[in-house]
Design a protein around this motif. Structure first.
Motif, PDB file in Angstrom:
ATOM      1  N   LYS A 160      30.997  60.883  -2.467  1.00 24.28           N
ATOM      2  CA  LYS A 160      29.630  61.316  -2.154  1.00 24.28           C
ATOM      3  C   LYS A 160      28.664  60.150  -2.328  1.00 24.28           C
ATOM      4  N   ASP A 161      27.763  60.003  -1.374  1.00 25.17           N
ATOM      5  CA  ASP A 161      26.779  58.919  -1.451  1.00 25.17           C
ATOM      6  C   ASP A 161      25.429  59.418  -0.939  1.00 25.17           C
ATOM      7  N   GLU A 162      24.578  59.833  -1.873  1.00 24.89           N
ATOM      8  CA  GLU A 162      23.272  60.388  -1.499  1.00 24.89           C
ATOM      9  C   GLU A 162      22.270  59.324  -1.068  1.00 24.89           C
ATOM     10  N   ARG A 163      22.673  58.068  -1.103  1.00 23.79           N
ATOM     11  CA  ARG A 163      21.808  57.015  -0.553  1.00 23.79           C
ATOM     12  C   ARG A 163      21.649  57.193   0.952  1.00 23.79           C
ATOM     13  N   LEU A 164      22.595  57.904   1.561  1.00 21.50           N
ATOM     14  CA  LEU A 164      22.549  58.136   3.001  1.00 21.50           C
ATOM     15  C   LEU A 164      21.736  59.369   3.371  1.00 21.50           C
ATOM     16  N   ASN A 165      21.307  60.125   2.373  1.00 23.20           N
ATOM     17  CA  ASN A 165      20.471  61.298   2.620  1.00 23.20           C
ATOM     18  C   ASN A 165      19.016  60.859   2.599  1.00 23.20           C
ATOM     19  N   LEU A 166      18.355  60.928   3.739  1.00 18.90           N
ATOM     20  CA  LEU A 166      17.004  60.390   3.860  1.00 18.90           C
ATOM     21  C   LEU A 166      16.029  61.065   2.908  1.00 18.90           C
ATOM     22  N   ARG A 167      16.080  62.377   2.836  1.00 19.07           N
ATOM     23  CA  ARG A 167      15.127  63.095   1.986  1.00 19.07           C
ATOM     24  C   ARG A 167      15.337  62.749   0.508  1.00 19.07           C
ATOM     25  N   TYR A 242       1.832  44.879  21.479  1.00 20.19           N
ATOM     26  CA  TYR A 242       2.929  43.945  21.215  1.00 20.19           C
ATOM     27  C   TYR A 242       4.096  44.103  22.186  1.00 20.19           C
ATOM     28  N   GLY A 243       3.824  44.742  23.321  1.00 21.65           N
ATOM     29  CA  GLY A 243       4.796  44.772  24.403  1.00 21.65           C
ATOM     30  C   GLY A 243       5.749  45.945  24.421  1.00 21.65           C
ATOM     31  N   TYR A 244       5.590  46.896  23.492  1.00 23.33           N
ATOM     32  CA  TYR A 244       6.474  48.066  23.470  1.00 23.33           C
ATOM     33  C   TYR A 244       5.876  49.141  24.370  1.00 23.33           C
ATOM     34  N   LYS A 245       6.470  49.351  25.518  1.00 21.71           N
ATOM     35  CA  LYS A 245       5.911  50.263  26.520  1.00 21.71           C
ATOM     36  C   LYS A 245       6.659  51.596  26.583  1.00 21.71           C
ATOM     37  N   ASN A 246       7.974  51.550  26.613  1.00 23.56           N
ATOM     38  CA  ASN A 246       8.778  52.751  26.850  1.00 23.56           C
ATOM     39  C   ASN A 246       9.255  53.377  25.542  1.00 23.56           C
ATOM     40  N   PHE A 247       8.415  54.203  24.970  1.00 26.35           N
ATOM     41  CA  PHE A 247       8.789  54.915  23.752  1.00 26.35           C
ATOM     42  C   PHE A 247       8.030  56.219  23.706  1.00 26.35           C
ATOM     43  N   TYR A 248       8.496  57.132  22.873  1.00 24.99           N
ATOM     44  CA  TYR A 248       7.839  58.419  22.713  1.00 24.99           C
ATOM     45  C   TYR A 248       7.537  58.633  21.239  1.00 24.99           C
ATOM     46  N   SER A 249       6.313  58.977  20.941  1.00 26.54           N
ATOM     47  CA  SER A 249       5.926  59.189  19.546  1.00 26.54           C
ATOM     48  C   SER A 249       6.435  60.525  19.054  1.00 26.54           C
ATOM     49  N   TYR A 250       6.829  60.573  17.776  1.00 29.02           N
ATOM     50  CA  TYR A 250       7.281  61.833  17.208  1.00 29.02           C
ATOM     51  C   TYR A 250       6.154  62.855  17.162  1.00 29.02           C
ATOM     52  N   ASN A 251       4.906  62.388  17.273  1.00 27.17           N
ATOM     53  CA  ASN A 251       3.773  63.309  17.300  1.00 27.17           C
ATOM     54  C   ASN A 251       3.719  64.091  18.607  1.00 27.17           C
ATOM     55  N   GLN A 252       4.482  63.647  19.602  1.00 32.95           N
ATOM     56  CA  GLN A 252       4.445  64.284  20.913  1.00 32.95           C
ATOM     57  C   GLN A 252       5.673  65.153  21.182  1.00 32.95           C
ATOM     58  N   LYS A 253       6.579  65.251  20.216  1.00 34.41           N
ATOM     59  CA  LYS A 253       7.768  66.064  20.435  1.00 34.41           C
ATOM     60  C   LYS A 253       8.234  66.659  19.114  1.00 34.41           C
ATOM     61  N   PRO A 254       8.876  67.818  19.125  1.00 31.77           N
ATOM     62  CA  PRO A 254       9.361  68.436  17.884  1.00 31.77           C
ATOM     63  C   PRO A 254      10.511  67.640  17.291  1.00 31.77           C
ATOM     64  N   LEU A 255      10.603  67.639  15.969  1.00 32.03           N
ATOM     65  CA  LEU A 255      11.670  66.920  15.277  1.00 32.03           C
ATOM     66  C   LEU A 255      12.833  67.867  14.985  1.00 32.03           C
ATOM     67  N   PRO A 256      14.048  67.531  15.381  1.00 30.11           N
ATOM     68  CA  PRO A 256      15.207  68.374  15.066  1.00 30.11           C
ATOM     69  C   PRO A 256      15.361  68.561  13.564  1.00 30.11           C
ATOM     70  N   PHE A 257      15.656  69.773  13.142  1.00 24.52           N
ATOM     71  CA  PHE A 257      15.730  70.103  11.728  1.00 24.52           C
ATOM     72  C   PHE A 257      16.809  69.292  11.016  1.00 24.52           C
ATOM     73  N   PHE A 258      17.937  69.035  11.691  1.00 31.20           N
ATOM     74  CA  PHE A 258      19.057  68.393  11.023  1.00 31.20           C
ATOM     75  C   PHE A 258      18.769  66.973  10.566  1.00 31.20           C
ATOM     76  N   LEU A 259      17.698  66.331  11.120  1.00 29.99           N
ATOM     77  CA  LEU A 259      17.408  64.955  10.743  1.00 29.99           C
ATOM     78  C   LEU A 259      17.023  64.835   9.274  1.00 29.99           C
ATOM     79  N   ALA A 260      16.528  65.916   8.718  1.00 29.52           N
ATOM     80  CA  ALA A 260      16.138  65.875   7.296  1.00 29.52           C
ATOM     81  C   ALA A 260      17.353  65.808   6.373  1.00 29.52           C
ATOM     82  N   TYR A 261      18.534  66.070   6.937  1.00 32.04           N
ATOM     83  CA  TYR A 261      19.721  66.124   6.081  1.00 32.04           C
ATOM     84  C   TYR A 261      20.854  65.265   6.652  1.00 32.04           C
ATOM     85  N   ASN A 262      20.449  64.088   7.161  1.00 28.47           N
ATOM     86  CA  ASN A 262      21.467  63.218   7.747  1.00 28.47           C
ATOM     87  C   ASN A 262      22.322  62.553   6.671  1.00 28.47           C
TER      88      ASN A 262
END
Length: 262
Positions: A160-167, A242-262
């Motif tokens: 087990k390695d909780e260093r990989l758990n973001l939360r 700074y030249g970053y054109k093609n990206f989407y902000s997380y403020n513009q889309k819902p965040l998948p729930f599972f990301l909190a427990y990667n």
């Protein structure tokens, strides 16, 4: 009154009016105009050589602790770090993609522990473009060593390695950062100590009799660490600049729930 006298009187009156008009115009063009105190007079020269809006002086800071950009050495190091992280050098939106995944989880935890939001850029600098495990054994986006991770409540070992758990690792990082701030009474120094260790940083401060990060001589990695954090803050907050054109902000889309427990 005779007709001749009336004509003379009329001519005198006209002459007086003409003289007054001439004097008035002379006064207008010989007197400097009075402007409000905050008025800026734009001449052809300063219109030509004025800076574009995007090049105007910017106040850079980390956790509301301002950089002495009037110091040429500091200004050079900051600009060098920002240039290094421009899109033309990285050629990828991976940093913005990481921010999209991590920030919605990290930000509320930082607020709950009273840590300045600018510390959310630490994982982007620590884990860089690839992440994984460092040669020294640090792991996870906060790059905890096993011993330090255990000290702040993370389970490491026995499969087990909780260093990989973001939360969970963010909670541990907040506890560690808060402790470092209590020791150094500066968020900038706390960030530097997070990178280099509090003992090494304290020794450098005592040896140099200095408590200002930007005036200290530190090892290459720690000496550039705060500049990297501010560069990361710039490119994430102002991607177009700074030249970053093609990206989407997380403020513009819902965040998948599972990301909190990667």
């Amino acid at each position: 009154m005779s007709k001749i006298e009336m004509t003379k009187k009329h001519l005198i009156t006209c002459s007086v009016i003409l003289v007054l008009v001439i004097i008035s115009r002379l006064n207008i063009f010989s007197t400097d105009p009075v402007y409000p105190a905050n008025h800026i007079a734009y001449t052809p020269s300063n219109l030509i050589f004025s800076k574009p809006a995007e090049e105007a002086d910017v106040v850079y800071n980390f956790a509301n602790e301002a950089l002495p950009v009037n110091d040429k050495k500091v200004d050079f190091k900051l600009k060098k770090s920002i240039a290094k992280h421009r899109y033309k050098n990285i050629q990828s939106n991976v940093l913005h993609a990481k921010a999209d995944k991590m920030f919605p989880i990290i930000e509320p935890i930082l607020r709950a522990y009273g840590i300045p939001e600018d510390f959310k850029f630490v994982p982007l600098v620590e884990s860089g473009l690839c992440g994984g495990t460092s040669p020294k054994g640090a792991r996870g986006v906060w790059q905890f060593m096993p011993g330090t991770a255990r000290s702040y409540g993370l389970k490491v070992g026995k499969g087990k390695d909780e260093r990989l758990n973001l939360r969970k690792s963010t909670i541990a990082a907040c506890k560690y950062i808060k402790e470092l701030y209590g020791e150094f009474n500066s968020w900038t120094l706390a960030a530097a100590a997070y990178n280099n260790g509090s003992i090494k940083l304290e020794r450098a401060m005592n040896r140099q009799n200095e408590d200002n990060y930007f005036r200290m001589s530190l090892n290459r990695e720690t000496g550039s660490y705060i500049y990297k954090l501010i560069a990361m803050k710039e490119i994430i907050n102002k991607p177009d600049k700074y030249g970053y054109k093609n990206f989407y902000s997380y403020n513009q889309k819902p965040l998948p729930f599972f990301l909190a427990y990667n």
